[in-house]
Design a protein around this motif. Structure first.
Motif, short mmCIF file in Angstrom:
data_model
loop_
_atom_site.label_atom_id
_atom_site.label_comp_id
_atom_site.label_asym_id
_atom_site.label_seq_id
_atom_site.Cartn_x
_atom_site.Cartn_y
_atom_site.Cartn_z
N UNK A 143 -3.84 59.99 4.38
CA UNK A 143 -3.03 59.92 3.16
C UNK A 143 -1.69 59.24 3.44
N UNK A 144 -1.05 59.57 4.56
CA UNK A 144 0.20 58.92 4.93
C UNK A 144 0.00 57.43 5.21
N UNK A 145 -1.11 57.09 5.85
CA UNK A 145 -1.41 55.68 6.10
C UNK A 145 -1.64 54.93 4.80
N UNK A 146 -2.33 55.55 3.83
CA UNK A 146 -2.55 54.90 2.55
C UNK A 146 -1.26 54.62 1.80
N UNK A 147 -0.31 55.54 1.85
CA UNK A 147 0.98 55.32 1.19
C UNK A 147 1.76 54.20 1.87
N UNK A 148 1.78 54.22 3.20
CA UNK A 148 2.54 53.22 3.95
C UNK A 148 1.99 51.82 3.75
N UNK A 171 -4.19 53.85 -3.51
CA UNK A 171 -5.57 54.31 -3.64
C UNK A 171 -6.55 53.29 -3.07
N UNK A 172 -6.21 51.99 -3.21
CA UNK A 172 -7.08 50.95 -2.65
C UNK A 172 -7.16 51.08 -1.13
N UNK A 173 -6.03 51.33 -0.49
CA UNK A 173 -6.02 51.47 0.96
C UNK A 173 -6.66 52.80 1.39
N UNK A 174 -6.54 53.83 0.60
CA UNK A 174 -7.17 55.09 0.97
C UNK A 174 -8.68 55.01 0.89
N UNK A 175 -9.20 54.26 -0.08
CA UNK A 175 -10.66 54.18 -0.27
C UNK A 175 -11.28 53.04 0.53
N UNK A 176 -10.63 51.87 0.56
CA UNK A 176 -11.18 50.69 1.25
C UNK A 176 -10.09 50.08 2.13
N UNK A 177 -9.69 50.80 3.14
CA UNK A 177 -8.54 50.40 3.94
C UNK A 177 -8.80 49.10 4.70
N UNK A 178 -9.91 49.02 5.42
CA UNK A 178 -10.18 47.84 6.24
C UNK A 178 -10.42 46.60 5.37
N UNK A 179 -11.11 46.76 4.27
CA UNK A 179 -11.34 45.63 3.36
C UNK A 179 -10.02 45.14 2.76
N UNK A 180 -9.11 46.07 2.42
CA UNK A 180 -7.82 45.68 1.86
C UNK A 180 -6.97 44.92 2.88
#
Length: 239
Positions: A143-148, A171-180
């Motif tokens: 969650x912290x990584x998704x916000x950052x 939310x994009x990074x939390x769900x599809x982090x590597x693709x983003x």
């Protein structure tokens, strides 16, 4: 005349000038409304904008979020070392930030969370209580990584006027982090390659020529056809 029939202390400069009222205490400190100052300002830098200014329209992303195979280098880097790819993306967007700083932050949130979960499972074993602690730590780190990383994606969208995704950048990074991460790298790579300056051509001046008496007398005796055949060559070198 002032209120109550008291004569004003101000002296009239002309005969046609009417009586002046005394200034009340605090009257000079009142704010003044200037219509010329009511102009539109940029939301990013606060600079005033001209009346004919129109904000640029939102542009679509050059590649989709599932187009990781379009750039194999960033795809493998994002899969094996996502912290390195994220650091390079931040460095490309913000030239004053070295890639090592965001790389370390990403490694602490993601890779550090995985390492902590593996160490907890190794030393304490797998039981319901330990599993709950592992899942809680992983969710918090993710969650912290998704916000950052989502804040960086939002800055990228503002810089290039990209269309916002249906979901929040975090939310994009939390769900599809590597693709983003791969999509952001391809976007900046394509836009930065369009801004490369075309190569310039350097023209070297001809060498300095000196004239003396001997050469002057030789030039006088030389035929006119020989003089017309002489020319100065220019050396052109591509930069």
């Amino acid at each position: 005349m002032a209120e109550g029939g008291v004569q004003s202390r101000y002296v009239k400069l002309t005969k046609d000038q009417g009586p002046l009222e005394d200034i009340k205490p605090g009257e000079l400190n009142q704010p003044i409304d200037v219509p010329q100052l009511h102009v539109r300002k940029c939301n990013e830098c606060g600079q005033p904008l001209p009346e004919s200014f129109e904000p640029p329209a939102d542009e679509p992303w050059t590649t989709g979020i599932f187009g990781c195979a379009e750039d194999t280098e960033s795809c493998w880097t994002g899969l094996l070392c996502p912290c390195v790819l994220f650091g390079r993306n931040v460095e490309s967007l913000r030239e004053d930030t070295p890639w090592t700083t965001p790389c370390m932050c990403h490694a602490i949130f993601v890779e550090g969370g995985f390492a902590l979960a593996a160490a907890t499972a190794f030393f304490h074993g797998i039981d319901p209580r330990t599993s709950f602690l592992i899942c809680e730590g992983l969710l918090f780190g993710w969650w912290m990584c998704g916000i950052y990383t989502g804040l960086f994606r939002q800055s990228l969208q503002k810089k290039y006027h990209l269309k916002n995704s249906p979901c929040d950048p975090c939310a994009v990074h939390c769900c599809m982090h590597w693709c983003a991460l791969c999509q952001e790298h391809r976007e900046m790579k394509g836009r930065l390659s369009d801004n490369i300056v075309s190569p310039m051509t350097i023209v070297n001046p001809p060498p300095v020529q000196e004239m003396n008496s001997a050469s002057h007398s030789h030039d006088d005796t030389a035929p006119s056809s020989a003089k017309s055949s002489e020319h100065t060559s220019l050396e052109m070198q591509a930069l």
